[in-house]
Design a protein around this motif. Structure first.
Motif, PDB file in Angstrom:
ATOM      1  N   ALA A 106       0.842  -1.206   0.000  1.00  0.00           N
ATOM      2  CA  ALA A 106       0.000   0.000   0.000  1.00  0.00           C
ATOM      3  C   ALA A 106       0.876   1.254   0.000  1.00  0.00           C
ATOM      4  N   PHE A 107       2.047   1.153   0.615  1.00  0.00           N
ATOM      5  CA  PHE A 107       2.985   2.283   0.649  1.00  0.00           C
ATOM      6  C   PHE A 107       3.662   2.447  -0.706  1.00  0.00           C
ATOM      7  N   CYS A 108       4.141   1.324  -1.260  1.00  0.00           N
ATOM      8  CA  CYS A 108       4.826   1.347  -2.557  1.00  0.00           C
ATOM      9  C   CYS A 108       4.846  -0.075  -3.095  1.00  0.00           C
ATOM     10  N   ARG A 109       4.532  -0.234  -4.374  1.00  0.00           N
ATOM     11  CA  ARG A 109       4.477  -1.581  -4.961  1.00  0.00           C
ATOM     12  C   ARG A 109       5.823  -2.287  -4.864  1.00  0.00           C
ATOM     13  N   ARG A 110       6.890  -1.537  -5.120  1.00  0.00           N
ATOM     14  CA  ARG A 110       8.219  -2.147  -5.047  1.00  0.00           C
ATOM     15  C   ARG A 110       8.512  -2.620  -3.623  1.00  0.00           C
ATOM     16  N   ALA A 111       8.166  -1.784  -2.650  1.00  0.00           N
ATOM     17  CA  ALA A 111       8.425  -2.151  -1.249  1.00  0.00           C
ATOM     18  C   ALA A 111       7.642  -3.409  -0.880  1.00  0.00           C
ATOM     19  N   GLY A 112       6.416  -3.524  -1.407  1.00  0.00           N
ATOM     20  CA  GLY A 112       5.611  -4.711  -1.125  1.00  0.00           C
ATOM     21  C   GLY A 112       6.245  -5.963  -1.700  1.00  0.00           C
ATOM     22  N   LYS A 359       6.439  -0.112 -10.699  1.00  0.00           N
ATOM     23  CA  LYS A 359       7.025   1.223 -10.866  1.00  0.00           C
ATOM     24  C   LYS A 359       7.277   1.869  -9.510  1.00  0.00           C
ATOM     25  N   GLN A 360       8.011   2.974  -9.562  1.00  0.00           N
ATOM     26  CA  GLN A 360       8.146   3.791  -8.357  1.00  0.00           C
ATOM     27  C   GLN A 360       6.781   4.433  -8.085  1.00  0.00           C
ATOM     28  N   PRO A 361       6.507   4.799  -6.838  1.00  0.00           N
ATOM     29  CA  PRO A 361       5.194   5.398  -6.547  1.00  0.00           C
ATOM     30  C   PRO A 361       5.032   6.748  -7.240  1.00  0.00           C
ATOM     31  N   ASP A 362       3.789   7.072  -7.599  1.00  0.00           N
ATOM     32  CA  ASP A 362       3.532   8.387  -8.204  1.00  0.00           C
ATOM     33  C   ASP A 362       3.988   9.500  -7.264  1.00  0.00           C
ATOM     34  N   SER A 365       7.855  11.473  -3.217  1.00  0.00           N
ATOM     35  CA  SER A 365       8.382  11.906  -1.914  1.00  0.00           C
ATOM     36  C   SER A 365       8.468  10.716  -0.953  1.00  0.00           C
ATOM     37  N   ARG A 366       7.755   9.630  -1.265  1.00  0.00           N
ATOM     38  CA  ARG A 366       7.827   8.442  -0.404  1.00  0.00           C
ATOM     39  C   ARG A 366       9.215   7.812  -0.433  1.00  0.00           C
ATOM     40  N   CYS A 367       9.950   8.060  -1.524  1.00  0.00           N
ATOM     41  CA  CYS A 367      11.293   7.470  -1.636  1.00  0.00           C
ATOM     42  C   CYS A 367      12.307   8.216  -0.769  1.00  0.00           C
ATOM     43  N   ARG A 368      11.976   9.441  -0.392  1.00  0.00           N
ATOM     44  CA  ARG A 368      12.960  10.284   0.300  1.00  0.00           C
ATOM     45  C   ARG A 368      13.580   9.600   1.508  1.00  0.00           C
ATOM     46  N   GLY A 369      12.738   8.961   2.318  1.00  0.00           N
ATOM     47  CA  GLY A 369      13.264   8.355   3.542  1.00  0.00           C
ATOM     48  C   GLY A 369      13.164   6.843   3.547  1.00  0.00           C
ATOM     49  N   CYS A 370      12.877   6.241   2.385  1.00  0.00           N
ATOM     50  CA  CYS A 370      12.691   4.779   2.335  1.00  0.00           C
ATOM     51  C   CYS A 370      14.048   4.076   2.438  1.00  0.00           C
ATOM     52  N   SER A 371      14.153   3.127   3.347  1.00  0.00           N
ATOM     53  CA  SER A 371      15.445   2.459   3.570  1.00  0.00           C
ATOM     54  C   SER A 371      15.888   1.666   2.342  1.00  0.00           C
ATOM     55  N   LEU A 372      14.934   1.211   1.519  1.00  0.00           N
ATOM     56  CA  LEU A 372      15.314   0.428   0.334  1.00  0.00           C
ATOM     57  C   LEU A 372      16.021   1.286  -0.713  1.00  0.00           C
ATOM     58  N   GLY A 373      15.805   2.593  -0.646  1.00  0.00           N
ATOM     59  CA  GLY A 373      16.412   3.479  -1.642  1.00  0.00           C
ATOM     60  C   GLY A 373      17.660   4.180  -1.136  1.00  0.00           C
ATOM     61  N   GLU A 374      18.060   3.893   0.094  1.00  0.00           N
ATOM     62  CA  GLU A 374      19.216   4.595   0.669  1.00  0.00           C
ATOM     63  C   GLU A 374      20.498   4.195  -0.067  1.00  0.00           C
ATOM     64  N   GLU A 407      19.332  -0.966  -2.680  1.00  0.00           N
ATOM     65  CA  GLU A 407      18.606  -2.240  -2.820  1.00  0.00           C
ATOM     66  C   GLU A 407      17.484  -2.128  -3.843  1.00  0.00           C
ATOM     67  N   CYS A 408      16.753  -1.009  -3.790  1.00  0.00           N
ATOM     68  CA  CYS A 408      15.621  -0.826  -4.708  1.00  0.00           C
ATOM     69  C   CYS A 408      16.114  -0.753  -6.152  1.00  0.00           C
ATOM     70  N   GLY A 409      17.196   0.008  -6.381  1.00  0.00           N
ATOM     71  CA  GLY A 409      17.738   0.140  -7.733  1.00  0.00           C
ATOM     72  C   GLY A 409      18.276  -1.181  -8.248  1.00  0.00           C
ATOM     73  N   ILE A 415      17.162   3.894 -10.088  1.00  0.00           N
ATOM     74  CA  ILE A 415      17.493   4.432  -8.766  1.00  0.00           C
ATOM     75  C   ILE A 415      16.421   5.434  -8.344  1.00  0.00           C
ATOM     76  N   PRO A 416      15.821   5.215  -7.184  1.00  0.00           N
ATOM     77  CA  PRO A 416      14.744   6.109  -6.734  1.00  0.00           C
ATOM     78  C   PRO A 416      15.309   7.400  -6.124  1.00  0.00           C
ATOM     79  N   PRO A 417      14.484   8.437  -6.039  1.00  0.00           N
ATOM     80  CA  PRO A 417      14.961   9.736  -5.517  1.00  0.00           C
ATOM     81  C   PRO A 417      15.000   9.793  -3.990  1.00  0.00           C
TER      82      PRO A 417
HETATM   83  S1  SF4 Z   1      12.829   3.654  -2.599  1.00  0.00           S
HETATM   84 FE1  SF4 Z   1      11.994   2.023  -3.893  1.00  0.00          FE
HETATM   85  S2  SF4 Z   1      10.797   0.778  -2.479  1.00  0.00           S
HETATM   86 FE2  SF4 Z   1      11.172   2.716  -1.439  1.00  0.00          FE
HETATM   87  S3  SF4 Z   1       9.391   3.991  -1.922  1.00  0.00           S
HETATM   88 FE3  SF4 Z   1      10.922   4.440  -3.481  1.00  0.00          FE
HETATM   89  S4  SF4 Z   1      10.466   3.054  -5.182  1.00  0.00           S
HETATM   90 FE4  SF4 Z   1       9.393   2.287  -3.358  1.00  0.00          FE
END
Ligand code: SF4
Length: 435
Positions: A106-112, A359-362, A365-374, A407-409, A415-417
């Motif tokens: 629900a937060f992000c398809r990739r994260a799910g 895809k990345q979420p529309d 801004s959800r990627c800003r602090g997501c640990s998968l995109g660090e 990890e996400c990339g 690579i997410p923002p």
């Molecule tokens: S960093 Fe990746 S998993 Fe996290 S919100 Fe962005 S696209 Fe989704």
């Protein structure tokens, strides 16, 4: 008032016989016998009930998949040639999706998808005991910690007296070094004592909340999700008894399982409680974040599927706080979660078969602090070694010339923002993208 946390233990497997009695769909919300349904709010922390319409998910809008929640994912062959760590465990299909996975989706398809692949079943996001941890949901433990901190404060005062005595002797003997030694001890002791004092203030406040709750009352006669600020102690004062499940509850019809942090029991009512590891669980207007809405609705569906139980709402508590938010689950939200489960399985199936990646979420801004995109720094040697071994690593060069990946990339190819990636110049910031 009962303040114990572990009041009862239920093994959900013992409740299997009830599964067949479950009638699919939402049951009408009749009040539990002996409990008055009221429009009056008496929760300790909020004087009014806020009626807030459910917000649509901020995730990407994609066409309906047409896959029903009951359709199991297709069995696929494990990858044999690709040694990519991130994809190594994607070749098997789990029978059940956890509520945690669904919340991540629900937060992000990739994260799910990543949560599903990594088999993250726990909904508890708290990272275990910390040095600064103070008990919150158990009156006896709060009192025990309070006594301990009082003893520490006494020691701090004793050390302060010793430090002052050393300084006094230093002055009398005109011994500058002795004076400075006493002064140093005093400064360190005051810093430590201040910390202990602050913990005492927090614990006294928590004990006060535990000792003077107002019974929780929630208006269940609603047609839209409602959010109400609640207090753990007000729920106990209303007669709810907390308990835990020994194993995950499995839905008899949906491929869904989960084990809430606690379940509050009152007659035939079962209220799932989520204890988030995050401090921020809701938007400014009190509406729970999408993933918590999804988890509450999913847990309510699971508990009701056990038969003869009524789970009209759930509660989410943020990290280190007994003040949370209760959300009433409407039939619309229940149906939305059922559809999301089917969508999730379809997304996982497409990804596992390498037909399409989420895809990345529309809402980037959800990627800003997501640990998968660090971003993680990687040397050229490491990068070459990984690629030689067949591991897919998506790298980008920062302004400082160093290479980074995340990890996400690595898993999904772009690579997410993340906030750090934007600062390093690995990707354009969300603001730059929208120009
Ligand atoms: S960093 Fe990746 S998993 Fe996290 S919100 Fe962005 S696209 Fe989704």
């Amino acid at each position: 008032m009962n303040s114990k946390v572990f009041e009862y233990q239920i093994d959900s497997r013992e409740l299997e016989p009830y599964y067949s009695q479950y009638v699919r769909g939402r049951k009408s919300r009749e009040p539990v016998s002996g409990e008055e349904v009221t429009t009056e709010l008496a929760a300790e922390t909020s004087p009014t009930i806020e009626e807030v319409p459910l917000t649509e998910s901020d995730g990407p809008i994609e066409p309906e998949t047409g896959l029903t929640a009951q359709t199991p994912p297709t069995e696929v062959e494990p990858e044999t040639e690709n040694n990519n760590d991130a994809k190594a465990d994607t070749g098997r299909v789990r029978e059940f999706v956890s509520v945690h996975d669904l919340g991540q989706f629900a937060f992000c398809r990739r994260a799910g998808v990543r949560a599903f692949e990594k088999d993250e079943r726990e909904d508890e996001e708290d990272n275990g005991p910390r040095l600064t941890y103070l008990p919150n949901f158990d009156r006896d433990r709060i009192q025990a910690e309070l006594s301990k901190q009082l003893r520490l404060l006494g020691m701090a005062m004793l050390y302060a007296a010793v430090a002052v005595a050393i300084m006094y002797v230093g002055i009398k003997q005109t011994d500058f070094l002795l004076f400075m030694a006493g002064f140093g001890i005093l400064v360190l002791d005051l810093m430590w004592g201040g910390e202990v004092f602050w913990r005492l203030v927090i614990l006294i406040n928590r004990r006060h909340q535990a000792d003077s709750p107002k019974p929780l009352k929630i208006d269940l006669l609603s047609t839209a999700p409602k959010y109400q600020r609640v207090n753990w102690w007000s729920a106990l004062a209303a007669g709810y008894e907390p308990g835990t499940y020994q194993s995950p509850v499995r839905h008899p019809e949906w491929p869904l399982e989960g084990c809430p942090w606690r379940v509050l029991k009152h007659g035939s009512r079962r209220i799932p409680v989520i204890h988030s590891g995050a401090k921020n669980i809701a938007h400014g207007n009190g509406v729970l974040h999408d993933k918590h809405q999804c988890r509450v609705a999913a847990y309510c569906a699971l508990l009701e599927s056990m038969g003869n139980y009524d789970s009209p709402f759930g509660i989410v508590f943020p990290a280190d706080s007994a003040k949370g938010i209760a959300m009433i689950v409407t039939p619309d939200l229940h149906e939305k979660v059922r559809k999301m489960l089917g969508d999730f399985l379809k997304t996982v199936e497409l990804s596992e078969n390498q037909l399409a990646e989420p895809k990345q979420p529309d809402d980037r801004s959800r990627c800003r602090g997501c640990s998968l995109g660090e971003p993680i720094e990687i040397s050229k040697q490491e990068y070459k070694r990984e690629t030689r071994n067949g591991v897919s690593v998506k790298v980008a060069q920062a302004r400082n010339g160093k290479l980074y990946h995340c990890e996400c990339g690595d898993r999904f190819g772009t690579i997410p923002p993340h906030a750090k990636s934007c600062r390093l110049g690995l990707v354009a910031s969300v603001e730059e993208m929208s120009v």
